[in-house]
Structure formats: structure tokens, C-alpha cells
Design an enzyme around this catalytic site. Sequence first.
Site, PDB file in Angstrom:
ATOM      1  N   ASP A   8       0.754  -1.059  -0.091  1.00 56.20           N
ATOM      2  CA  ASP A   8      -0.164   0.112  -0.110  1.00 56.20           C
ATOM      3  C   ASP A   8       0.876   1.152   0.068  1.00 56.20           C
ATOM      4  O   ASP A   8       2.059   1.237  -0.134  1.00 56.20           O
ATOM      5  CB  ASP A   8      -0.921  -0.013   1.086  1.00 56.20           C
ATOM      6  CG  ASP A   8      -0.261   0.171   2.592  1.00 56.20           C
ATOM      7  OD1 ASP A   8       0.920   0.245   2.577  1.00 56.20           O
ATOM      8  OD2 ASP A   8      -0.985   0.407   3.534  1.00 56.20           O
ATOM      9  N   HIS A   9       0.336   2.466   0.291  1.00 57.55           N
ATOM     10  CA  HIS A   9       1.002   3.515   0.263  1.00 57.55           C
ATOM     11  C   HIS A   9       2.133   3.700   1.390  1.00 57.55           C
ATOM     12  O   HIS A   9       3.521   4.068   0.912  1.00 57.55           O
ATOM     13  CB  HIS A   9       0.265   4.883   0.068  1.00 57.55           C
ATOM     14  CG  HIS A   9      -0.663   4.987   1.352  1.00 57.55           C
ATOM     15  ND1 HIS A   9      -1.558   3.978   1.653  1.00 57.55           N
ATOM     16  CD2 HIS A   9      -0.561   5.694   2.574  1.00 57.55           C
ATOM     17  CE1 HIS A   9      -2.193   4.115   2.737  1.00 57.55           C
ATOM     18  NE2 HIS A   9      -1.500   5.043   3.327  1.00 57.55           N
ATOM     19  N   CYS A  65       3.389  -3.009   4.032  1.00 63.51           N
ATOM     20  CA  CYS A  65       2.709  -1.828   4.448  1.00 63.51           C
ATOM     21  C   CYS A  65       3.223  -1.119   5.386  1.00 63.51           C
ATOM     22  O   CYS A  65       4.606  -1.274   5.652  1.00 63.51           O
ATOM     23  CB  CYS A  65       1.147  -2.224   4.729  1.00 63.51           C
ATOM     24  SG  CYS A  65       1.199  -3.141   6.244  1.00 63.51           S
ATOM     25  N   THR A  67       3.203  -0.832   8.903  1.00 63.47           N
ATOM     26  CA  THR A  67       3.776  -1.694  10.036  1.00 63.47           C
ATOM     27  C   THR A  67       4.006  -3.115   9.460  1.00 63.47           C
ATOM     28  O   THR A  67       4.655  -3.968  10.269  1.00 63.47           O
ATOM     29  CB  THR A  67       2.654  -1.836  10.918  1.00 63.47           C
ATOM     30  OG1 THR A  67       1.472  -2.502  10.561  1.00 63.47           O
ATOM     31  CG2 THR A  67       2.268  -0.477  11.780  1.00 63.47           C
ATOM     32  N   HIS A  98      11.295 -23.616   8.953  1.00 63.79           N
ATOM     33  CA  HIS A  98      10.217 -24.187   9.566  1.00 63.79           C
ATOM     34  C   HIS A  98       8.950 -24.181   9.147  1.00 63.79           C
ATOM     35  O   HIS A  98       8.212 -24.984   9.263  1.00 63.79           O
ATOM     36  CB  HIS A  98      10.302 -23.575  11.093  1.00 63.79           C
ATOM     37  CG  HIS A  98      11.547 -23.970  11.814  1.00 63.79           C
ATOM     38  ND1 HIS A  98      11.902 -23.869  13.172  1.00 63.79           N
ATOM     39  CD2 HIS A  98      12.925 -24.684  11.264  1.00 63.79           C
ATOM     40  CE1 HIS A  98      13.101 -24.176  13.498  1.00 63.79           C
ATOM     41  NE2 HIS A  98      13.835 -24.896  12.353  1.00 63.79           N
ATOM     42  N   HIS A 133       8.878 -30.629  10.354  1.00 59.27           N
ATOM     43  CA  HIS A 133       8.208 -29.315   9.908  1.00 59.27           C
ATOM     44  C   HIS A 133       7.141 -29.709   8.857  1.00 59.27           C
ATOM     45  O   HIS A 133       6.182 -28.706   8.851  1.00 59.27           O
ATOM     46  CB  HIS A 133       9.160 -28.262   9.491  1.00 59.27           C
ATOM     47  CG  HIS A 133      10.191 -28.042  10.568  1.00 59.27           C
ATOM     48  ND1 HIS A 133       9.926 -27.437  11.776  1.00 59.27           N
ATOM     49  CD2 HIS A 133      11.485 -28.246  10.503  1.00 59.27           C
ATOM     50  CE1 HIS A 133      10.826 -27.307  12.532  1.00 59.27           C
ATOM     51  NE2 HIS A 133      12.026 -28.011  11.863  1.00 59.27           N
TER      52      HIS A 133
HETATM   53  C1  RB5 Z   1      -1.864   3.126   6.300  1.00 61.30           C
HETATM   54  O1  RB5 Z   1      -1.892   4.554   6.809  1.00 61.30           O
HETATM   55  C2  RB5 Z   1      -1.409   1.919   7.162  1.00 61.30           C
HETATM   56  O2  RB5 Z   1      -2.625   1.799   8.203  1.00 61.30           O
HETATM   57  C3  RB5 Z   1      -0.874   0.559   6.768  1.00 61.30           C
HETATM   58  O3  RB5 Z   1      -0.096   0.809   5.701  1.00 61.30           O
HETATM   59  C4  RB5 Z   1      -0.486  -0.394   7.606  1.00 61.30           C
HETATM   60  O4  RB5 Z   1       0.449  -0.255   8.638  1.00 61.30           O
HETATM   61  C5  RB5 Z   1      -1.879  -1.453   8.263  1.00 61.30           C
HETATM   62  O5  RB5 Z   1      -1.451  -2.292   8.900  1.00 61.30           O
END
Ligand code: RB5
Length: 147
Positions: A8-9, A65, A67, A98, A133
Site C-alpha cells: 500500500d502507500h 505496508c 507496519t 520451519h 516441519h
Molecule cells: C496505512 O496508513 C497503514 O495503516 C497501513 O500501511 C498498515 O500499516 C496497516 O497495517
Amino acid sequence: MKFFAASDHGGFPLKKRLFKHLQSKGLDCTDLGCDTNESCDYPDFAALLCRQILKNPGSRGLLVCGTGIGMSIAANRFHGIRAALCHNSLEARLTRLHNDANVLVLGGRIIGEELAIDILENFLETPFEGGRHSRRVEKIDPKKIEE
Ligand code: RB5
């Protein structure tokens, strides 16, 4: 090995950097988007990538993404996808050995580029150990639930 990448962005800058790295290694890789910093929804890109992995047996993928958490939650809803959110190279190596992880997930706002490249290298180069495994991995995805 076919390789797919998507973000994503929040993960776009890191994905772009890692995609260049994949290309420089001569890997057969496809970027499924997003293609700009404009806000978009990570589940859409997780779904695009997971469908490609499932359609191309033996392929692997990278999801990024902000996080890494949203992407890993979304990807692991797909039967046959084993998506591993990694913060260091040992996790990447062990999830290949694993868990036979087929999707690497990274947090673009959490880790730096050099570490991300090393994590990706470990994910690409480490084989599945099999043996005990295999039995455990088979229990994650019991045959014939739903597609
Ligand atoms: C986008 O702002 C953010 O929520 C997304 O990239 C991600 O971290 C979601 O888990």
C-alpha cells in the site's frame, strides 16, 4: 522461482527499493502495485498478491505496508498462504526453514532499507527444512477446506 511484490502507500517506498534489488538479481518478479504514495487499502493489494501466489505453485511474494501487520493479517486469510512478518534476518531464515513461508511481510515505516534487503536475501536463499516441519505445515492448511 516467480516472485510477486505488492504494497500500500505506507509500504510503497520500501517496496520500490526492494523491487529494484530483486530485478538486479535477475529474478522473474512482478510488481502488482500500488504505484504511488497516494492513499490506498492494503487488503486489496494483499488479495491481488495472494491470488497470484496460489495460481503459480512454487512462487513467493513480498508484501509491504506501514507496519506489516495489516498485510500479514489480510494475507493469512488465504488458504495456502503462509505470510511471515519479519523484523530481522533470523526470523526470515527460520520462517523459511520451519514454516515454509511463501510470503514475506515487512513494515515500511518500521525497518530500514539495508536491514530489509538482508531480510529479503535470507527469505530468498533459505530452503524449507521439511522433516517434522512438513507435518506441522500440513496441519496449518488441512486439505479440502475451501478455496
Ligand atoms: C496505512 O496508513 C497503514 O495503516 C497501513 O500501511 C498498515 O500499516 C496497516 O497495517
